[in-house]
Design a protein around this motif. Structure first.
Motif, PDB file in Angstrom:
ATOM      1  N   CYS A  64       0.823  -1.218   0.000  1.00 30.74           N
ATOM      2  CA  CYS A  64       0.000   0.000   0.000  1.00 30.74           C
ATOM      3  C   CYS A  64       0.853   1.262   0.000  1.00 30.74           C
ATOM      4  N   ARG A  65       2.142   1.106   0.052  1.00 28.72           N
ATOM      5  CA  ARG A  65       3.056   2.236  -0.128  1.00 28.72           C
ATOM      6  C   ARG A  65       4.338   1.697  -0.739  1.00 28.72           C
ATOM      7  N   ARG A  66       5.076   2.539  -1.442  1.00 31.97           N
ATOM      8  CA  ARG A  66       6.197   2.028  -2.223  1.00 31.97           C
ATOM      9  C   ARG A  66       7.288   1.411  -1.354  1.00 31.97           C
ATOM     10  N   ASP A  67       7.531   1.957  -0.161  1.00 27.93           N
ATOM     11  CA  ASP A  67       8.598   1.373   0.644  1.00 27.93           C
ATOM     12  C   ASP A  67       8.168   0.071   1.312  1.00 27.93           C
ATOM     13  N   GLY A  68       6.983  -0.437   0.948  1.00 22.95           N
ATOM     14  CA  GLY A  68       6.601  -1.774   1.359  1.00 22.95           C
ATOM     15  C   GLY A  68       7.356  -2.857   0.608  1.00 22.95           C
ATOM     16  N   ARG A  81      12.950  -2.398  -4.926  1.00 18.62           N
ATOM     17  CA  ARG A  81      12.804  -0.991  -5.314  1.00 18.62           C
ATOM     18  C   ARG A  81      13.963  -0.561  -6.224  1.00 18.62           C
ATOM     19  N   ASP A  90       7.332   7.545  -5.995  1.00 15.54           N
ATOM     20  CA  ASP A  90       6.927   7.301  -4.617  1.00 15.54           C
ATOM     21  C   ASP A  90       5.404   7.374  -4.480  1.00 15.54           C
ATOM     22  N   TYR A  91       4.862   6.580  -3.571  1.00 14.17           N
ATOM     23  CA  TYR A  91       3.441   6.657  -3.246  1.00 14.17           C
ATOM     24  C   TYR A  91       3.225   6.086  -1.853  1.00 14.17           C
ATOM     25  N   ASP A  92       2.205   6.594  -1.181  1.00 15.01           N
ATOM     26  CA  ASP A  92       1.815   6.107   0.138  1.00 15.01           C
ATOM     27  C   ASP A  92       0.311   6.305   0.271  1.00 15.01           C
ATOM     28  N   TRP A  93      -0.413   5.181   0.225  1.00 13.57           N
ATOM     29  CA  TRP A  93      -1.878   5.224   0.258  1.00 13.57           C
ATOM     30  C   TRP A  93      -2.421   4.787   1.613  1.00 13.57           C
ATOM     31  N   THR A  94      -1.597   4.902   2.655  1.00 12.31           N
ATOM     32  CA  THR A  94      -1.971   4.423   3.980  1.00 12.31           C
ATOM     33  C   THR A  94      -3.298   4.994   4.451  1.00 12.31           C
ATOM     34  N   HIS A 142       5.064  -6.062   6.244  1.00 12.19           N
ATOM     35  CA  HIS A 142       4.234  -5.080   5.551  1.00 12.19           C
ATOM     36  C   HIS A 142       2.840  -5.641   5.289  1.00 12.19           C
TER      37      HIS A 142
END
Length: 272
Positions: A131-135, A141, A188-192, A216
């Motif tokens: 649900c976010r790129r750093d997952g 990556r 980058d994205y973060d949909w938390t 994650h």
């Protein structure tokens, strides 16, 4: 005795931005399940999982802009554009919401579809996507950031390219597909916060040796209300969403694993 397989249809649907999205439908009954491939994928990448799922419903596999049969247009790849394309495809299927399933890049697309167009989605299945790129693991990556047409000669030797070249309306468009995909997945994205606000049931499915760590997956599940408490002896505290970890699988084979279909089917039919 003559036996017949599930009903199969195919066609193109005008969606957004001038895209004519290719779709292939297997089976009958509803609500339909719309299935979205991973990066560089085509509908065949799921193997016989689609046919297994179509035993009790209509399954509609699609190919995103620039993938497979679907010709590219002069538009960058964005999560929002892909999500709106899928929502438009769902609208073309008839009244009522559809179930959505997406793998990897397609998992991000169907998640964004549910966030942007919740009225179009009844139940959501996200396979091997964070649900976010750093997952993603750091090495994954780093690999995403290297995706570009500079790697064309290597990609020509892969099954992904062979499947694309067999059906694409313009095989010479593959370098553009690589560049656009690389730009999308390296951003980058973060949909938390948006995930936390979802109210529809969600199934998260991962391999136990995925490109995404189990930590994650557990965090993502918690945003949906899962894994926060004991469900009780009668299961009354069980959340509407579910988490599945398929043993002995990786990010590169989980989408076609035979054991994925019954997990998805049980989720889609839960509660009638």
């Amino acid at each position: 005795m003559t036996t017949t397989g599930p009903r199969v249809e195919e066609g193109y649907a005008p969606v957004t931005g001038g895209v004519r999205m290719y779709w292939r439908s297997v089976g009958e009954g509803g609500p339909p399940l719309v299935v979205v491939h991973g990066g560089f994928g085509v509908v065949e990448m799921f193997g016989d999982v689609l046919e297994r799922l179509a035993a009790g419903r209509r399954v509609v596999a699609v190919e995103l802009q620039g993938h497979g049969h679907t010709a590219d247009v002069d538009r960058p790849f964005t999560w929002e554009a892909f999500a709106d394309d899928v929502a438009a495809l769902v609208g073309s299927l008839g009244p009522g919401p559809a179930d959505l399933l997406g793998y990897s890049l397609g998992g991000g697309v169907v998640l964004r579809t549910a966030i942007r167009s919740p009225e179009a989605v009844r139940r959501l299945v996200v396979v091997s996507a964070p649900c976010r790129r750093d997952g993603w693991f750091p090495d994954v990556r780093a690999g995403q950031e290297s995706v570009s047409s500079a790697g064309l000669e290597w990609m020509r030797r892969t099954p992904l390219y062979e499947a694309y070249a067999a059906v694409a309306p313009d095989v010479d468009a593959f370098p553009a597909l690589m560049d656009k995909t690389g730009a999308l997945i390296s951003g980058d994205y973060d949909w938390t916060d948006e995930v936390r606000a979802l109210t529809l049931p969600v199934l998260l499915a991962y391999a136990d040796a995925d490109g995404i760590p189990p930590a994650h997956a557990a965090e993502f599940f918690a945003l949906l209300g899962g894994g926060l408490r004991d469900a009780g002896w009668d299961g009354s505290g069980r959340p509407a969403s579910r988490l599945a970890v398929l043993p002995g699988r990786t990010h590169y084979d989980v989408f076609a694993a035979p054991e994925l279909a019954p997990v998805v089917d049980a989720f889609l039919t839960a509660g009638g």
